[in-house]
Design a protein around this motif. Sequence first.
Motif, mmCIF file in Angstrom:
data_model
loop_
_atom_site.group_PDB
_atom_site.id
_atom_site.type_symbol
_atom_site.label_atom_id
_atom_site.label_comp_id
_atom_site.label_asym_id
_atom_site.label_seq_id
_atom_site.Cartn_x
_atom_site.Cartn_y
_atom_site.Cartn_z
ATOM 1 N N VAL A 99 -35.790 8.606 -50.623
ATOM 2 C CA VAL A 99 -35.810 9.511 -49.480
ATOM 3 C C VAL A 99 -35.951 8.685 -48.203
ATOM 4 C CG1 VAL A 99 -37.047 11.404 -48.364
ATOM 5 C CG2 VAL A 99 -36.821 11.346 -50.848
ATOM 6 N N GLY A 100 -35.005 8.845 -47.289
ATOM 7 C CA GLY A 100 -35.052 8.144 -46.018
ATOM 8 C C GLY A 100 -34.512 6.734 -46.050
ATOM 9 N N TYR A 101 -34.048 6.245 -47.198
ATOM 10 C CA TYR A 101 -33.481 4.899 -47.276
ATOM 11 C C TYR A 101 -32.086 4.922 -46.671
ATOM 12 C CZ TYR A 101 -37.111 3.380 -50.607
ATOM 13 O OH TYR A 101 -38.287 3.048 -51.210
ATOM 14 N N ARG A 102 -31.849 4.013 -45.721
ATOM 15 C CA ARG A 102 -30.511 3.927 -45.126
ATOM 16 C C ARG A 102 -30.277 2.518 -44.605
ATOM 17 N NH1 ARG A 102 -33.404 7.153 -41.531
ATOM 18 N NH2 ARG A 102 -32.560 8.993 -42.517
ATOM 19 N N ALA A 103 -29.010 2.203 -44.392
ATOM 20 C CA ALA A 103 -28.637 0.879 -43.906
ATOM 21 C C ALA A 103 -27.556 1.010 -42.846
ATOM 22 C CB ALA A 103 -28.124 0.021 -45.057
ATOM 23 N N THR A 104 -27.567 0.070 -41.909
ATOM 24 C CA THR A 104 -26.520 -0.018 -40.897
ATOM 25 C C THR A 104 -26.169 -1.484 -40.685
ATOM 26 O OG1 THR A 104 -28.147 -0.100 -39.113
ATOM 27 C CG2 THR A 104 -27.241 2.068 -39.641
ATOM 28 N N VAL A 105 -24.961 -1.717 -40.202
ATOM 29 C CA VAL A 105 -24.532 -3.069 -39.828
ATOM 30 C C VAL A 105 -24.450 -3.098 -38.313
ATOM 31 C CG1 VAL A 105 -22.701 -4.784 -40.008
ATOM 32 C CG2 VAL A 105 -23.254 -3.354 -41.965
ATOM 33 N N GLU A 106 -25.180 -4.034 -37.701
ATOM 34 C CA GLU A 106 -25.274 -4.100 -36.246
ATOM 35 C C GLU A 106 -24.820 -5.459 -35.736
ATOM 36 O OE1 GLU A 106 -29.378 -3.241 -35.646
ATOM 37 O OE2 GLU A 106 -29.159 -1.126 -36.181
ATOM 38 N N LYS A 107 -24.403 -5.492 -34.478
ATOM 39 C CA LYS A 107 -23.935 -6.735 -33.852
ATOM 40 C C LYS A 107 -25.089 -7.626 -33.408
ATOM 41 C CE LYS A 107 -19.522 -5.773 -33.933
ATOM 42 N NZ LYS A 107 -18.661 -6.477 -34.854
ATOM 43 N N SER A 108 -26.257 -7.023 -33.130
ATOM 44 C CA SER A 108 -27.398 -7.816 -32.677
ATOM 45 C C SER A 108 -28.653 -7.328 -33.384
ATOM 46 C CB SER A 108 -27.564 -7.695 -31.161
ATOM 47 O OG SER A 108 -27.859 -6.354 -30.816
ATOM 48 N N ALA A 109 -29.671 -8.181 -33.366
ATOM 49 C CA ALA A 109 -30.938 -7.845 -34.004
ATOM 50 C C ALA A 109 -32.074 -8.139 -33.035
ATOM 51 C CB ALA A 109 -31.111 -8.647 -35.290
ATOM 52 N N GLU A 110 -33.165 -7.405 -33.212
ATOM 53 C CA GLU A 110 -34.313 -7.598 -32.331
ATOM 54 C C GLU A 110 -35.297 -8.623 -32.889
ATOM 55 O OE1 GLU A 110 -36.087 -3.838 -31.496
ATOM 56 O OE2 GLU A 110 -34.182 -2.922 -30.928
ATOM 57 N N THR A 111 -35.377 -8.732 -34.210
ATOM 58 C CA THR A 111 -36.395 -9.594 -34.815
ATOM 59 C C THR A 111 -35.848 -10.919 -35.331
ATOM 60 O OG1 THR A 111 -36.086 -8.523 -36.961
ATOM 61 C CG2 THR A 111 -37.773 -7.609 -35.514
ATOM 62 N N VAL A 112 -34.528 -11.050 -35.456
ATOM 63 C CA VAL A 112 -33.925 -12.256 -36.035
ATOM 64 C C VAL A 112 -32.932 -12.840 -35.036
ATOM 65 C CG1 VAL A 112 -32.627 -13.153 -38.004
ATOM 66 C CG2 VAL A 112 -34.103 -11.186 -38.314
ATOM 67 N N LYS A 113 -32.938 -14.168 -34.890
ATOM 68 C CA LYS A 113 -31.973 -14.835 -34.019
ATOM 69 C C LYS A 113 -30.711 -15.157 -34.819
ATOM 70 C CE LYS A 113 -35.205 -16.759 -30.782
ATOM 71 N NZ LYS A 113 -35.598 -17.913 -29.998
ATOM 72 N N GLU A 161 -27.671 -17.150 -36.445
ATOM 73 C CA GLU A 161 -27.490 -18.522 -36.923
ATOM 74 C C GLU A 161 -26.185 -19.124 -36.430
ATOM 75 O OE1 GLU A 161 -27.737 -18.264 -41.157
ATOM 76 O OE2 GLU A 161 -29.793 -17.507 -41.114
ATOM 77 N N TYR A 162 -25.199 -18.272 -36.156
ATOM 78 C CA TYR A 162 -23.908 -18.720 -35.652
ATOM 79 C C TYR A 162 -23.378 -17.647 -34.700
ATOM 80 C CZ TYR A 162 -22.148 -15.626 -39.345
ATOM 81 O OH TYR A 162 -21.911 -14.549 -40.148
ATOM 82 N N PRO A 163 -22.464 -17.996 -33.779
ATOM 83 C CA PRO A 163 -21.957 -17.002 -32.808
ATOM 84 C C PRO A 163 -21.202 -15.873 -33.502
ATOM 85 C CG PRO A 163 -21.267 -19.232 -32.222
ATOM 86 C CD PRO A 163 -21.939 -19.322 -33.548
ATOM 87 N N GLY A 164 -21.471 -14.653 -33.077
ATOM 88 C CA GLY A 164 -20.782 -13.490 -33.627
ATOM 89 C C GLY A 164 -21.351 -12.992 -34.950
ATOM 90 N N GLN A 165 -22.526 -13.447 -35.311
ATOM 91 C CA GLN A 165 -23.125 -13.033 -36.587
ATOM 92 C C GLN A 165 -23.541 -11.568 -36.524
ATOM 93 O OE1 GLN A 165 -26.794 -14.999 -37.685
ATOM 94 N NE2 GLN A 165 -26.521 -14.476 -39.828
ATOM 95 N N GLU A 166 -23.269 -10.848 -37.617
ATOM 96 C CA GLU A 166 -23.696 -9.463 -37.739
ATOM 97 C C GLU A 166 -25.008 -9.416 -38.512
ATOM 98 O OE1 GLU A 166 -20.361 -7.494 -39.579
ATOM 99 O OE2 GLU A 166 -19.604 -6.880 -37.623
ATOM 100 N N PHE A 167 -25.682 -8.290 -38.439
ATOM 101 C CA PHE A 167 -26.964 -8.117 -39.105
ATOM 102 C C PHE A 167 -26.971 -6.807 -39.878
ATOM 103 C CE2 PHE A 167 -27.626 -10.792 -35.453
ATOM 104 C CZ PHE A 167 -28.406 -11.821 -35.957
ATOM 105 N N VAL A 168 -27.547 -6.846 -41.071
ATOM 106 C CA VAL A 168 -27.750 -5.636 -41.861
ATOM 107 C C VAL A 168 -29.167 -5.156 -41.568
ATOM 108 C CG1 VAL A 168 -27.926 -4.689 -44.183
ATOM 109 C CG2 VAL A 168 -26.157 -6.351 -43.665
ATOM 110 N N SER A 169 -29.275 -3.915 -41.085
ATOM 111 C CA SER A 169 -30.577 -3.334 -40.773
ATOM 112 C C SER A 169 -30.907 -2.313 -41.858
ATOM 113 C CB SER A 169 -30.529 -2.659 -39.399
ATOM 114 O OG SER A 169 -31.761 -2.043 -39.122
ATOM 115 N N LEU A 170 -32.028 -2.516 -42.542
ATOM 116 C CA LEU A 170 -32.452 -1.648 -43.640
ATOM 117 C C LEU A 170 -33.670 -0.839 -43.228
ATOM 118 C CD1 LEU A 170 -32.409 -4.286 -46.515
ATOM 119 C CD2 LEU A 170 -30.640 -2.615 -46.026
ATOM 120 N N LYS A 171 -33.622 0.449 -43.526
ATOM 121 C CA LYS A 171 -34.802 1.302 -43.376
ATOM 122 C C LYS A 171 -35.154 1.748 -44.787
ATOM 123 C CE LYS A 171 -33.762 2.602 -38.720
ATOM 124 N NZ LYS A 171 -32.587 3.129 -38.084
#
Length: 161
Positions: free
Chosen positions: A64-78, A80-90
């Motif tokens: 219940v409430g588990y979801r994922a998104t793919v984002e262009k930027s992240a708030e907690t992780v820098k 590693e290479y230009p243009g890197q995407e991030f998977v955000s998990l709730k």
Amino acid sequence: MVTLPLPLYMSLEHDQIKKKAFLSIPDRHVRKHREMWGTTRAYLNNHILGVSDGHAAILRLVGVGYRATVEKSAETVKPEYPGQEFVSLKVGYSHPVELGVPLGVKASTPQPTRILLEGIDKEVVNQFAASIRSWRKPEPYKGKGIFVNGETIKLKPKKIK
């Protein structure tokens, strides 16, 4: 680019007419050579299939409430290479979990509870899938968690005291 270092005692021949590659070892009686012969052949086959067809891993988020998104930027992780995407998990934590997508892997979310990972290197794709799964391994009492590639678990009955 995918590279595969061959041990010094192995040789790789390529038949242009049959369009096949042959891996051979000089002495079939040495156990280590035979073991590495099969392992190297499997790695080579995975590299060839990855370049021609690609490898994929499908992750299901069950809960219940588990979801994922793919984002262009992240708030907690820098990145590693230009243009890197991030998977955000709730997945039930007080904060979203953000993971950087490795180089050579493409992540997408066809549904909020599904993650599709694609790439040419099978080892990198499956390792990233395992790192995502490690945040919520499937648990046997409620059947919640992150499942990789059609993985199933047998549910246990409730604990009775």
